[in-house]
Design an enzyme around this catalytic site. Structure first.
Site, PDB file in Angstrom:
ATOM      1  CB  VAL A 143      73.912  51.846  50.920  1.00  8.59           C
ATOM      2  CG1 VAL A 143      73.031  51.789  52.226  1.00  8.59           C
ATOM      3  CG2 VAL A 143      75.341  52.049  51.016  1.00  8.59           C
ATOM      4  CB  THR A 171      74.235  46.551  47.458  1.00 12.30           C
ATOM      5  OG1 THR A 171      75.252  46.323  46.620  1.00 12.30           O
ATOM      6  CG2 THR A 171      73.936  46.081  49.221  1.00 12.30           C
ATOM      7  CG  ASP A 172      73.151  52.184  46.673  1.00 13.28           C
ATOM      8  OD1 ASP A 172      74.095  51.807  46.694  1.00 13.28           O
ATOM      9  OD2 ASP A 172      72.501  53.053  47.321  1.00 13.28           O
ATOM     10  N   GLY A 173      74.594  51.642  44.282  1.00 15.05           N
ATOM     11  CA  GLY A 173      76.670  52.135  43.276  1.00 15.05           C
ATOM     12  C   GLY A 173      77.187  51.847  44.435  1.00 15.05           C
TER      13      GLY A 173
END
Length: 130
Positions: free
Chosen positions: A21, A16-18
């Site tokens: 997601v 996931t990203d920050g």
């Protein structure tokens, strides 16, 4: 070769990203994992194929993102072989979380030899037209 396979995968934090997601690049990894799992279903793996001189390389791939997947989501990954003859294998992918469609994709895989030249796929990978 079987035409379809479905399995579940929980989204891991590092995918996931920050914002929590799933990063878009991971969907191509999920597609590759689906191809590996489909091959395992018939009792083979990529190491067997490579040892026998068959290299399967991505010729074309696409992904349509429909809804974000998030850390901890349980994804249902489905792969379907639509064509497997000559030197080419085509797949369709569908990733869902429950009833929610997350992503869809397609790929074309080419078979080459160690010399880099196109060759026919091995018989075990040919699509069973039944």
């Amino acid at each position: 070769m079987p035409q379809e396979h479905t399995f579940d995968l929980e989204v891991r934090y590092y995918e996931t990203d920050g914002q929590g997601v799933v990063h878009h690049s991971n969907y191509f990894r999920y597609f590759e994992l689906a191809r590996v799992e489909l091959l395992k279903q018939v009792g083979h793996d990529y190491a067997d194929l490579e040892r026998d001189g068959y290299m399967l390389v991505v010729s074309k791939i696409d992904c349509r993102y429909r809804s974000p997947a998030r850390y901890g989501d349980l994804l249902r990954i489905h792969i379907r072989t639509t064509r497997a003859r000559g030197a080419r294998i085509d797949h369709e992918y569908r990733i869902a979380c429950g009833e929610r469609l997350i992503a869809e994709g397609h790929s074309t895989i080419a078979c080459i030899g160690r010399d880099g030249l196109v060759q026919r796929i091995p018989e075990i990978l040919e699509l069973d037209e039944k």
